[in-house]
Motif scaffolding. Structure first.
Motif, mmCIF file in Angstrom:
data_model
loop_
_atom_site.group_PDB
_atom_site.id
_atom_site.type_symbol
_atom_site.label_atom_id
_atom_site.label_comp_id
_atom_site.label_asym_id
_atom_site.label_seq_id
_atom_site.Cartn_x
_atom_site.Cartn_y
_atom_site.Cartn_z
ATOM 1 N N ALA A 27 0.821 -1.206 0.000
ATOM 2 C CA ALA A 27 0.000 0.000 0.000
ATOM 3 C C ALA A 27 0.858 1.260 0.000
ATOM 4 C CB ALA A 27 -0.933 -0.006 1.210
ATOM 5 N N GLU A 28 2.017 1.201 0.654
ATOM 6 C CA GLU A 28 2.893 2.369 0.700
ATOM 7 C C GLU A 28 3.418 2.733 -0.682
ATOM 8 O OE1 GLU A 28 6.485 1.762 2.858
ATOM 9 O OE2 GLU A 28 6.789 -0.294 2.118
ATOM 10 N N LEU A 29 3.372 1.807 -1.626
ATOM 11 C CA LEU A 29 3.793 2.078 -2.996
ATOM 12 C C LEU A 29 2.710 2.814 -3.772
ATOM 13 C CD1 LEU A 29 5.659 1.568 -5.507
ATOM 14 C CD2 LEU A 29 4.453 -0.607 -5.779
ATOM 15 N N LEU A 30 1.434 2.444 -3.553
ATOM 16 C CA LEU A 30 0.342 2.973 -4.370
ATOM 17 C C LEU A 30 -0.359 4.188 -3.777
ATOM 18 C CD1 LEU A 30 -1.347 -0.398 -5.431
ATOM 19 C CD2 LEU A 30 0.300 0.950 -6.722
ATOM 20 N N MET A 31 -0.497 4.229 -2.462
ATOM 21 C CA MET A 31 -1.352 5.255 -1.850
ATOM 22 C C MET A 31 -0.908 6.683 -2.157
ATOM 23 S SD MET A 31 -3.694 3.433 -0.766
ATOM 24 C CE MET A 31 -4.692 4.704 0.000
ATOM 25 N N PRO A 32 0.391 7.023 -2.152
ATOM 26 C CA PRO A 32 0.752 8.415 -2.485
ATOM 27 C C PRO A 32 0.295 8.825 -3.876
ATOM 28 C CG PRO A 32 2.591 7.288 -1.436
ATOM 29 C CD PRO A 32 1.573 6.242 -1.735
ATOM 30 N N GLN A 33 0.405 7.912 -4.852
ATOM 31 C CA GLN A 33 -0.029 8.243 -6.209
ATOM 32 C C GLN A 33 -1.544 8.314 -6.305
ATOM 33 O OE1 GLN A 33 3.569 7.877 -5.866
ATOM 34 N NE2 GLN A 33 2.755 5.785 -5.806
ATOM 35 N N LEU A 34 -2.244 7.499 -5.529
ATOM 36 C CA LEU A 34 -3.708 7.554 -5.530
ATOM 37 C C LEU A 34 -4.192 8.886 -5.000
ATOM 38 C CD1 LEU A 34 -4.649 3.974 -4.318
ATOM 39 C CD2 LEU A 34 -5.165 4.971 -6.532
ATOM 40 N N GLY A 35 -3.528 9.405 -3.974
ATOM 41 C CA GLY A 35 -3.920 10.702 -3.442
ATOM 42 C C GLY A 35 -3.736 11.801 -4.461
ATOM 43 N N ALA A 36 -2.655 11.714 -5.270
ATOM 44 C CA ALA A 36 -2.413 12.739 -6.283
ATOM 45 C C ALA A 36 -3.364 12.588 -7.459
ATOM 46 C CB ALA A 36 -0.967 12.640 -6.774
ATOM 47 N N ALA A 37 -3.739 11.324 -7.763
ATOM 48 C CA ALA A 37 -4.634 11.105 -8.900
ATOM 49 C C ALA A 37 -6.065 11.446 -8.566
ATOM 50 C CB ALA A 37 -4.545 9.650 -9.362
ATOM 51 N N ASN A 38 -6.425 11.420 -7.286
ATOM 52 C CA ASN A 38 -7.791 11.709 -6.854
ATOM 53 C C ASN A 38 -7.759 12.740 -5.730
ATOM 54 O OD1 ASN A 38 -9.523 9.445 -8.259
ATOM 55 N ND2 ASN A 38 -7.653 8.488 -7.503
ATOM 56 N N PRO A 39 -7.353 13.980 -6.036
ATOM 57 C CA PRO A 39 -7.239 14.975 -4.976
ATOM 58 C C PRO A 39 -8.598 15.369 -4.418
ATOM 59 C CG PRO A 39 -6.974 16.004 -7.123
ATOM 60 C CD PRO A 39 -7.049 14.518 -7.360
ATOM 61 N N THR A 40 -8.616 15.649 -3.134
ATOM 62 C CA THR A 40 -9.826 16.159 -2.516
ATOM 63 C C THR A 40 -9.756 17.680 -2.469
ATOM 64 O OG1 THR A 40 -8.798 15.964 -0.338
ATOM 65 C CG2 THR A 40 -10.115 14.088 -1.119
ATOM 66 N N THR A 41 -10.900 18.324 -2.467
ATOM 67 C CA THR A 41 -10.964 19.775 -2.462
ATOM 68 C C THR A 41 -11.624 20.242 -1.184
ATOM 69 O OG1 THR A 41 -13.060 19.689 -3.666
ATOM 70 C CG2 THR A 41 -11.058 19.916 -4.972
ATOM 71 N N SER A 42 -11.258 21.446 -0.766
ATOM 72 C CA SER A 42 -11.830 22.008 0.446
ATOM 73 C C SER A 42 -13.141 22.705 0.119
ATOM 74 C CB SER A 42 -10.846 23.009 1.064
ATOM 75 O OG SER A 42 -10.620 24.084 0.165
ATOM 76 N N LEU A 43 -13.906 23.007 1.178
ATOM 77 C CA LEU A 43 -15.184 23.684 0.984
ATOM 78 C C LEU A 43 -14.990 25.085 0.417
ATOM 79 C CD1 LEU A 43 -17.062 22.621 4.255
ATOM 80 C CD2 LEU A 43 -17.384 21.738 1.949
ATOM 81 N N GLU A 44 -13.853 25.712 0.707
ATOM 82 C CA GLU A 44 -13.618 27.058 0.197
ATOM 83 C C GLU A 44 -13.516 27.081 -1.325
ATOM 84 O OE1 GLU A 44 -12.098 25.665 2.640
ATOM 85 O OE2 GLU A 44 -12.672 26.873 4.393
ATOM 86 N N GLU A 45 -13.113 25.965 -1.929
ATOM 87 C CA GLU A 45 -12.969 25.917 -3.376
ATOM 88 C C GLU A 45 -14.261 25.572 -4.088
ATOM 89 O OE1 GLU A 45 -9.985 23.013 -3.932
ATOM 90 O OE2 GLU A 45 -8.331 24.302 -3.321
ATOM 91 N N ALA A 46 -15.299 25.205 -3.341
ATOM 92 C CA ALA A 46 -16.551 24.761 -3.963
ATOM 93 C C ALA A 46 -17.198 25.826 -4.851
ATOM 94 C CB ALA A 46 -17.523 24.289 -2.886
ATOM 95 N N PRO A 47 -17.322 27.098 -4.421
ATOM 96 C CA PRO A 47 -17.954 28.098 -5.304
ATOM 97 C C PRO A 47 -17.241 28.253 -6.644
ATOM 98 C CG PRO A 47 -17.816 28.931 -3.061
ATOM 99 C CD PRO A 47 -17.007 27.673 -3.102
ATOM 100 N N GLY A 48 -15.906 28.291 -6.626
ATOM 101 C CA GLY A 48 -15.165 28.418 -7.870
ATOM 102 C C GLY A 48 -15.355 27.211 -8.775
ATOM 103 N N LEU A 49 -15.354 25.998 -8.182
ATOM 104 C CA LEU A 49 -15.576 24.795 -8.973
ATOM 105 C C LEU A 49 -16.978 24.785 -9.582
ATOM 106 C CD1 LEU A 49 -13.941 22.129 -6.626
ATOM 107 C CD2 LEU A 49 -13.031 22.972 -8.792
ATOM 108 N N LEU A 50 -17.959 25.261 -8.802
ATOM 109 C CA LEU A 50 -19.330 25.301 -9.307
ATOM 110 C C LEU A 50 -19.452 26.275 -10.474
ATOM 111 C CD1 LEU A 50 -22.277 24.433 -9.043
ATOM 112 C CD2 LEU A 50 -22.593 26.250 -7.347
#
Length: 304
Positions: free
Chosen positions: A204-227
């Motif tokens: 898991a230590e091999l894959l998880m860092p890349q998974l986080g970069a491939a599927n980034p999470t966004t904060s609530l502050e960025e929601a209006p701009g994304l919308l």
């Protein structure tokens, strides 16, 4: 009201003693997030198709590999789920102490080898270690499968991977520490009429860092701009017409071909551009090649 008796107390203590409590470390969750699981499923499904094509070419019989599930397990749990005698191909990961594993039944591998050597592979093969010739042919199959694995995982596999060794006892093969987390994918392999179950285990230590970069999470502050960015690409219906006019129902019911409907739109007034009934601009008639067009003459700001 509940009365406590010696018998009830004894029964309660026995029940408490029968229950086992496992410590859960929230810093090392043993389940995959939904978006991570989906990304891995897509990658392993691609690997399954590639592996099936490669087996078909090598053993000269129609083969199919299907990805069944992807899960997170400790290495101890993974090893305990395997048969006592099985083929475990160890993959060396550059920069990591742990190894990756490709596991499949030795009997299935022997039937593949028999087909590669001109046999029909229909006779049942025992679970045993490979001879030098058989091991060389299995390694050739695994080298091609490893190329397919690198291609399928792509950026999820950031380090060099190479074949290391083949082990036959799942309880003694130590690819990782017992408590190390592994991403395990299970496959169903159909070669001719022979069915088998195989697994691929990656640290898991091999894959998880890349998974986080491939599927980034966004904060609530960025929601209006994304919308706003998302809404800017949504198609809408734009209408261009005259000023609406009120007409009695009897005039509509008695309409015939050739009748004229009077409007309150002055001839010198521009047309109205509306979206969902909301006027946003004014336009004049024009042409765009052989087509009619509307040229925007004024923008109306909606300050509501």
């Amino acid at each position: 009201m509940v009365y406590v008796t010696p018998q009830n107390t004894t029964r309660s203590l026995r029940g408490a003693a029968a229950r086992t409590v496992e410590v859960y470390d929230f810093r090392r969750p043993t389940t995959l997030a939904r978006e991570h699981s989906r990304a891995l499923e897509v990658a392993f499904e691609t690997f399954a198709r590639q592996w099936g094509t490669q087996l078909t070419a090598k053993v000269r019989v129609k083969s199919q590999v299907t990805s069944e599930q992807v899960m997170m397990q400790t290495y101890d749990e993974y090893a305990a789920s395997l048969p006592a005698t099985t083929a475990m191909v160890m993959l060396k990961l550059e920069g990591f102490d742990s190894s990756a594993v490709v596991q499949f039944p030795t009997s299935s591998a022997l039937s593949w080898v028999a087909r590669m050597l001109g046999g029909n592979g229909s006779l049942p093969a025992p679970d045993r270690k490979f001879t030098q010739l058989e091991q060389a042919l299995v390694k050739r199959l695994m080298e091609d499968a490893l190329e397919d694995l690198r291609y399928s995982l792509g950026p999820l596999l950031p380090t060099a991977v190479s074949l290391n060794s083949i082990h036959y006892n799942s309880q003694f093969a130590q690819a990782a520490a017992p408590n190390d987390l592994m991403v395990v994918s299970q496959f169903a392999i159909l070669v001719g009429e022979n069915r088998a179950t195989a697994t691929v285990a990656l640290p898991a230590e091999l894959l998880m860092p890349q998974l986080g970069a491939a599927n980034p999470t966004t904060s609530l502050e960025e929601a209006p701009g994304l919308l706003r960015r998302q809404m800017s690409s949504v198609p809408v219906d734009v209408s261009i017409g005259l000023v609406p006019s009120a007409v009695r129902p009897e005039a509509i019911l008695n309409l015939t071909v050739g009748d004229l409907v009077r409007t309150k739109h002055p001839s010198q007034r521009p047309l109205e551009v509306t979206v969902a009934g909301q006027r946003i601009a004014q336009a004049a008639l024009g042409k765009n090649g052989p087509r009619l067009a509307a040229r925007i003459t004024d923008i109306e700001e909606n300050r509501a």
